[in-house]
Design a protein around this motif. Sequence first.
Motif, mmCIF file in Angstrom:
data_model
loop_
_atom_site.group_PDB
_atom_site.id
_atom_site.type_symbol
_atom_site.label_atom_id
_atom_site.label_comp_id
_atom_site.label_asym_id
_atom_site.label_seq_id
_atom_site.Cartn_x
_atom_site.Cartn_y
_atom_site.Cartn_z
ATOM 1 N N ASP A 253 -8.709 -8.792 -21.398
ATOM 2 C CA ASP A 253 -9.652 -8.286 -22.402
ATOM 3 C C ASP A 253 -10.815 -7.595 -21.695
ATOM 4 O OD1 ASP A 253 -10.507 -8.081 -25.176
ATOM 5 O OD2 ASP A 253 -12.159 -9.383 -24.555
ATOM 6 N N PHE A 254 -11.080 -6.342 -22.114
ATOM 7 C CA PHE A 254 -12.167 -5.558 -21.530
ATOM 8 C C PHE A 254 -13.046 -5.056 -22.666
ATOM 9 C CE2 PHE A 254 -8.365 -5.067 -18.852
ATOM 10 C CZ PHE A 254 -8.834 -5.613 -17.659
ATOM 11 N N PRO A 255 -14.116 -5.777 -22.996
ATOM 12 C CA PRO A 255 -14.938 -5.433 -24.165
ATOM 13 C C PRO A 255 -15.693 -4.115 -24.015
ATOM 14 C CG PRO A 255 -15.939 -7.210 -22.904
ATOM 15 C CD PRO A 255 -14.587 -6.991 -22.317
ATOM 16 N N ASP A 256 -16.248 -3.824 -22.869
ATOM 17 C CA ASP A 256 -16.931 -2.550 -22.601
ATOM 18 C C ASP A 256 -17.335 -2.568 -21.133
ATOM 19 O OD1 ASP A 256 -18.104 -0.110 -22.806
ATOM 20 O OD2 ASP A 256 -19.917 -0.825 -23.795
ATOM 21 N N VAL A 257 -16.375 -2.320 -20.272
ATOM 22 C CA VAL A 257 -16.611 -2.459 -18.832
ATOM 23 C C VAL A 257 -16.165 -1.189 -18.102
ATOM 24 C CG1 VAL A 257 -16.335 -4.964 -18.889
ATOM 25 C CG2 VAL A 257 -14.345 -3.517 -18.463
ATOM 26 N N SER A 258 -16.571 -1.088 -16.841
ATOM 27 C CA SER A 258 -16.229 0.100 -16.059
ATOM 28 C C SER A 258 -14.737 0.126 -15.745
ATOM 29 C CB SER A 258 -17.032 0.125 -14.758
ATOM 30 O OG SER A 258 -16.576 -0.885 -13.880
ATOM 31 N N LEU A 259 -14.212 1.322 -15.579
ATOM 32 C CA LEU A 259 -12.799 1.467 -15.220
ATOM 33 C C LEU A 259 -12.525 0.804 -13.864
ATOM 34 C CD1 LEU A 259 -10.021 2.657 -15.869
ATOM 35 C CD2 LEU A 259 -10.764 4.779 -14.738
ATOM 36 N N THR A 260 -13.508 0.793 -13.002
ATOM 37 C CA THR A 260 -13.356 0.132 -11.696
ATOM 38 C C THR A 260 -12.996 -1.331 -11.888
ATOM 39 O OG1 THR A 260 -14.977 1.620 -10.681
ATOM 40 C CG2 THR A 260 -14.511 -0.444 -9.534
ATOM 41 N N ARG A 261 -13.731 -1.996 -12.767
ATOM 42 C CA ARG A 261 -13.471 -3.420 -13.046
ATOM 43 C C ARG A 261 -12.092 -3.593 -13.688
ATOM 44 N NH1 ARG A 261 -16.029 -7.875 -15.470
ATOM 45 N NH2 ARG A 261 -14.383 -9.368 -15.984
ATOM 46 N N VAL A 262 -11.725 -2.703 -14.591
ATOM 47 C CA VAL A 262 -10.431 -2.774 -15.261
ATOM 48 C C VAL A 262 -9.296 -2.690 -14.246
ATOM 49 C CG1 VAL A 262 -8.866 -1.596 -16.858
ATOM 50 C CG2 VAL A 262 -11.288 -1.825 -17.432
ATOM 51 N N LEU A 263 -9.382 -1.735 -13.344
ATOM 52 C CA LEU A 263 -8.316 -1.532 -12.365
ATOM 53 C C LEU A 263 -8.232 -2.694 -11.366
ATOM 54 C CD1 LEU A 263 -8.603 2.303 -11.649
ATOM 55 C CD2 LEU A 263 -7.303 1.097 -13.422
ATOM 56 N N GLU A 264 -9.378 -3.278 -11.044
ATOM 57 C CA GLU A 264 -9.374 -4.445 -10.149
ATOM 58 C C GLU A 264 -8.638 -5.616 -10.798
ATOM 59 O OE1 GLU A 264 -13.472 -5.176 -9.370
ATOM 60 O OE2 GLU A 264 -13.628 -3.646 -7.783
ATOM 61 N N ASP A 265 -8.949 -5.882 -12.070
ATOM 62 C CA ASP A 265 -8.317 -7.005 -12.775
ATOM 63 C C ASP A 265 -6.825 -6.762 -12.986
ATOM 64 O OD1 ASP A 265 -10.763 -8.163 -12.810
ATOM 65 O OD2 ASP A 265 -10.995 -8.238 -14.987
ATOM 66 N N ILE A 266 -6.463 -5.537 -13.305
ATOM 67 C CA ILE A 266 -5.050 -5.208 -13.512
ATOM 68 C C ILE A 266 -4.264 -5.357 -12.206
ATOM 69 C CG2 ILE A 266 -3.476 -3.285 -13.983
ATOM 70 C CD1 ILE A 266 -5.428 -2.413 -16.166
ATOM 71 N N SER A 267 -4.869 -4.901 -11.114
ATOM 72 C CA SER A 267 -4.216 -5.034 -9.808
ATOM 73 C C SER A 267 -3.952 -6.488 -9.476
ATOM 74 C CB SER A 267 -5.084 -4.398 -8.720
ATOM 75 O OG SER A 267 -5.236 -3.015 -8.925
#
Length: 335
Positions: A253-267
């Motif tokens: 779940d990514f409520p409103d975060v940077s794409l950097t954080r999204v890609l780190e969590d997905i990785s």
Amino acid sequence: MKTLSEDLMLLIEREISGQASPEELVTLNNWLSADKKNIKEYQVLQQLYRGHQTLLRNNIVNTDEAWQKVSNKIEILQNSNKKTIIYRWYYVLSAAAAIFIIVFFAWVFRINNQVVTIEAVAGNEQFLLPDSSSVSLKKGSAITYNRSFKKGRSVIVKGIAYFDVKHIVSNSFTVITNNTLIQDIGTSFLVNNTITKDEITVFSGEIKCINLSTKAVINNIIAGKKIINYSKGFVVTDFTDTNILSWKSGVLDFPDVSLTRVLEDISLHYGITVKCLPIDLSNNIYVKLHFENQPIQEVLNEIKLVTKLQLRKGNNEFIFFQSVKNESSQIKKQK
């Protein structure tokens, strides 16, 4: 195998019987973390102690009868000449050694399954410990504990494990890594163990931790806190990562975060490398996304759709980038 000191042998016996104090557990686990060979040595001693109790309780080996057979052979030697005595004495010692070996392997045979190791090989695993505490293991992680777990609730962890502990006032629950001894006080918590550090995140209840290198103790780590134990000391921070248990729940779940954080969590979640080039680009893109048990390709396609970025596959990694025609446009933060 090096000869262990009497104090260490007694300490191991106290730990096995569930009588060791937290301070004694620190000393023991300091020794365990000093050398991988010590863990194997400890497991053998642990098995022998319990095996000895099992043998006596079940009368598997009649030690009095075995010794009597050796004693009878010694008595026969009293009427023999010196040369024969030397020969027969060697025979008797060999017989005694054989009996010892029989007893030893009877111990090992009986208690071979006393030490339990569970590894999450094919995927994440979830199961109950003998005291009804639950454990979730991330793929590639493992725990080790003794089958007679209820007498002394200690678990050795390698990798990532989430514990939901059944609290028993008179019988503490202890988690051990190569860096840290963690003791619960009615708790659910996550342990992320690596060679250089441990990260322990508390979701409910309270824990205390002991640094096995410095023997420093930190108490009252409550829900919402994360403690990082480096070899030289502790760092305590507030817990803010909402996706830290995504490997267990399947939800990102990514409520409103940077794409950097999204890609780190997905990785981390999928065990692959996903990044954006240039890095500054992903820092300036904010997204709202939610994924539940979706395959990686679906996740990447949705990110591509939301961000208007392009995607290519490199060497064992996925890379998002901005197309030439869109370079002049700025992707603004989404509210």
